[in-house]
Design a protein around this motif. Structure first.
Motif, PDB file in Angstrom:
ATOM      1  N   ARG A  64       0.825  -1.215   0.000  1.00 28.08           N
ATOM      2  CA  ARG A  64       0.000   0.000   0.000  1.00 28.08           C
ATOM      3  C   ARG A  64       0.860   1.266   0.000  1.00 28.08           C
ATOM      4  O   ARG A  64       0.368   2.349  -0.343  1.00 28.08           O
ATOM      5  N   PHE A  65       2.139   1.125   0.397  1.00 28.36           N
ATOM      6  CA  PHE A  65       3.035   2.278   0.396  1.00 28.36           C
ATOM      7  C   PHE A  65       3.857   2.365  -0.897  1.00 28.36           C
ATOM      8  O   PHE A  65       4.782   3.168  -0.987  1.00 28.36           O
ATOM      9  N   PHE A  66       3.515   1.548  -1.884  1.00 28.19           N
ATOM     10  CA  PHE A  66       4.191   1.648  -3.175  1.00 28.19           C
ATOM     11  C   PHE A  66       3.977   3.053  -3.742  1.00 28.19           C
ATOM     12  O   PHE A  66       2.862   3.554  -3.820  1.00 28.19           O
ATOM     13  N   ALA A  67       5.085   3.700  -4.126  1.00 31.30           N
ATOM     14  CA  ALA A  67       5.068   5.072  -4.660  1.00 31.30           C
ATOM     15  C   ALA A  67       4.474   6.058  -3.664  1.00 31.30           C
ATOM     16  O   ALA A  67       4.011   7.132  -4.044  1.00 31.30           O
ATOM     17  N   SER A  90       4.818   9.618 -14.629  1.00 33.14           N
ATOM     18  CA  SER A  90       6.234   9.835 -14.320  1.00 33.14           C
ATOM     19  C   SER A  90       6.444   9.958 -12.816  1.00 33.14           C
ATOM     20  O   SER A  90       7.383   9.377 -12.246  1.00 33.14           O
ATOM     21  N   GLY A  91       5.585  10.716 -12.150  1.00 32.74           N
ATOM     22  CA  GLY A  91       5.690  10.861 -10.701  1.00 32.74           C
ATOM     23  C   GLY A  91       5.501   9.546  -9.976  1.00 32.74           C
ATOM     24  O   GLY A  91       6.198   9.247  -8.999  1.00 32.74           O
ATOM     25  N   MET A  92       4.564   8.712 -10.455  1.00 33.40           N
ATOM     26  CA  MET A  92       4.323   7.413  -9.846  1.00 33.40           C
ATOM     27  C   MET A  92       5.531   6.488 -10.000  1.00 33.40           C
ATOM     28  O   MET A  92       5.911   5.764  -9.074  1.00 33.40           O
ATOM     29  N   ILE A  93       6.176   6.518 -11.163  1.00 35.66           N
ATOM     30  CA  ILE A  93       7.349   5.663 -11.405  1.00 35.66           C
ATOM     31  C   ILE A  93       8.490   6.032 -10.458  1.00 35.66           C
ATOM     32  O   ILE A  93       9.097   5.170  -9.816  1.00 35.66           O
ATOM     33  N   VAL A  94       8.771   7.328 -10.366  1.00 31.87           N
ATOM     34  CA  VAL A  94       9.852   7.779  -9.474  1.00 31.87           C
ATOM     35  C   VAL A  94       9.507   7.472  -8.023  1.00 31.87           C
ATOM     36  O   VAL A  94      10.347   6.993  -7.246  1.00 31.87           O
ATOM     37  N   GLY A  95       8.272   7.724  -7.638  1.00 26.60           N
ATOM     38  CA  GLY A  95       7.843   7.414  -6.283  1.00 26.60           C
ATOM     39  C   GLY A  95       7.953   5.935  -5.974  1.00 26.60           C
ATOM     40  O   GLY A  95       8.347   5.538  -4.864  1.00 26.60           O
ATOM     41  N   GLY A  96       7.632   5.084  -6.956  1.00 26.48           N
ATOM     42  CA  GLY A  96       7.744   3.641  -6.763  1.00 26.48           C
ATOM     43  C   GLY A  96       9.178   3.205  -6.505  1.00 26.48           C
ATOM     44  O   GLY A  96       9.444   2.392  -5.612  1.00 26.48           O
ATOM     45  N   PRO A 212       7.799  18.342 -11.388  1.00 27.43           N
ATOM     46  CA  PRO A 212       7.948  18.227  -9.930  1.00 27.43           C
ATOM     47  C   PRO A 212       6.981  19.091  -9.130  1.00 27.43           C
ATOM     48  O   PRO A 212       6.541  18.702  -8.053  1.00 27.43           O
ATOM     49  N   SER A 213       6.636  20.260  -9.645  1.00 33.48           N
ATOM     50  CA  SER A 213       5.743  21.151  -8.892  1.00 33.48           C
ATOM     51  C   SER A 213       4.378  20.516  -8.662  1.00 33.48           C
ATOM     52  O   SER A 213       3.770  20.668  -7.591  1.00 33.48           O
TER      53      SER A 213
END
Length: 430
Positions: A64-67, A90-96, A212-213
């Motif tokens: 559940r804490f993925f990304a 893109s944000g999800m990939i980096v967060g993952g 990023p913003s």
């Protein structure tokens, strides 16, 4: 009467078609999941199945804490502003990627506390990371497909992913030594294959862009949703861990098989919830009506109870259909007849709070229900459980009582929140 029903269906044909696609997918997944379950449950020893189910539950909770929960804004964007899907992907990939070390540390700590003396580190790692990394990736693709209203495609993806696990179970049954360590390898390969197929062939076509913003503006909400999801799934899956810790591997195996059968009957309910929550996200006034609230909860109860009883009667009439090991346990389903009703209603309450943006309340409710579940389940196992040999089913009767108490707590915590958002709902409806 017929004309009224026909008019109602015609006026809501889009919703009927969407639900038909979701239910069709749920039915397909139910059949495939049942075949997969029969194969693996009759190949592994009962205690090994209990360990597998508990390790899998651990992975589901940690995933559940993925990304860091960025799946939530990604889903909202897919539903409302699809043009930004590439940016949020893109944000999800980096967060993952950033979340993986933290999830790995959490998994390692759980292994040391509960599994170190029960199974090998390699087997545990394979099972847990199959859930954390690969099955969760497939789930995210399915979530996004639902967000862009491709319900049928999402259903097909989930069926294919479940079939990968079914094929792995077949291979394990026919070509392995029936050891848990072997199954763990089969399991991670099957889930990795599902994730690869989902990302390569099913994810909507997007152009990845880095903003990023936008991500920073969403991180607080994402972490709040991730925390709520973590706490909810922790209380949902915690019973398997508690049963293993107190009752031992054999009782954990018995309980895991029963709860897995209960879970299978919940698939049509989750199809309904997908549409209900999506409707509320678009029009929060949907839940302002008391009639709608009773209608939704009543429908969930009917589907849940009918499903569990149909499965129990089918197994009673055809006792060998699930294999010798499972068929000996399956009659206990009659004892657990009310459990799927209460579990699915609690899940609906959690999703309802998500839909009206009451994330903090959703988290606190799940935490309280989780604490209650641990306390009640511990008391039940220590008071009524006589062990696998002398089991008379009395502890399972009390499981119904436990989930009933959790449901009453959930409804008392959830519906007062509806009054607090009523002014907002009316403003949005104006």
């Amino acid at each position: 009467m017929y004309d009224k029903i026909k008019t109602l269906i015609n006026n809501n044909m889009d919703k009927v078609s969407a639900y038909a696609a979701l239910v069709g997918g749920a039915a397909g997944r139910l059949v495939v999941s049942l075949v997969y379950f029969i194969s693996i449950a009759n190949t592994l020893a009962v205690e090994d199945f209990g360990l597998f189910a508990t390790a899998s539950a651990t992975g589901i909770v940690i995933s559940r804490f993925f990304a860091f929960g960025f799946t939530s804004p990604l889903y909202r964007i897919a539903t409302a502003k699809r043009r930004l899907l590439g940016v949020y992907t893109s944000g999800m990939i980096v967060g993952g990627i950033l979340s993986l070390p933290i999830m790995a540390l959490a998994a390692y700590l759980v292994f040391l506390m509960l599994f170190e003396d029960q199974m090998t580190a390699l087997a545990f790692a394979c099972i847990v990371f199959a859930e954390i990394l690969f099955w969760r990736s497939m789930e995210i693709v399915a979530i996004i497909l639902n967000g862009v209203y491709k319900f049928g495609v999402a259903s097909i993806l989930v069926i294919i992913a479940t079939m990968m696990k079914m094929f792995a179970a077949f291979g394990f049954a026919f070509f392995s030594t029936a050891l848990l360590e072997d199954w763990a390898v089969y399991y991670i390969i099957a889930n990795a294959t599902s994730a690869l197929l989902a990302v390569a062939f099913f994810y909507p076509s997007v152009r990845l862009r880095w903003r990023p913003s936008l991500y920073l503006a969403r991180w607080v909400d994402s972490l709040a949703v991730a925390s709520a999801e973590f706490v909810y799934f922790a209380q949902s899956e915690l019973d398997k861990i508690v049963v293993l810790a107190i009752g031992g591997p054999q009782i954990a195996g018995l309980y895991a098989i029963l709860i897995r059968l209960v879970d299978l009957t919940a698939l049509p309910v989750r199809s309904l919830l997908t549409l209900v929550i999506q409707q509320i996200l678009c029009k929060k006034s949907t839940i302002q009506s008391m009639k709608n609230r009773f209608l939704i909860e009543g429908t969930i109860v009917i589907i849940s109870f009918t499903g569990i009883m149909a499965m129990a009667i089918f197994i009673m009439l055809f006792p060998n259909v699930l294999g010798e090991q499972v068929s000996q346990i399956a009659p206990y389903l009659f004892i657990l007849a009310l459990v799927p009703c209460f579990r699915n209603l609690i899940e609906y309450h959690s999703e309802l709070l998500y839909a009206i943006n009451r994330t903090l309340l959703r988290t606190s409710n799940a935490a309280l229900i989780g604490v209650m579940k641990v306390g009640l389940l511990t008391w039940i196992l220590k008071t009524f459980n006589t062990g696998i040999e002398g089991d008379d089913g009395s502890w399972l009767i009390m499981i119904n009582v436990m989930f009933g108490m959790l449901y009453v707590t959930s409804i008392l915590l959830t519906y007062p929140a509806m009054r607090k958002v009523a002014p907002i709902i009316k403003k949005q409806s104006a």
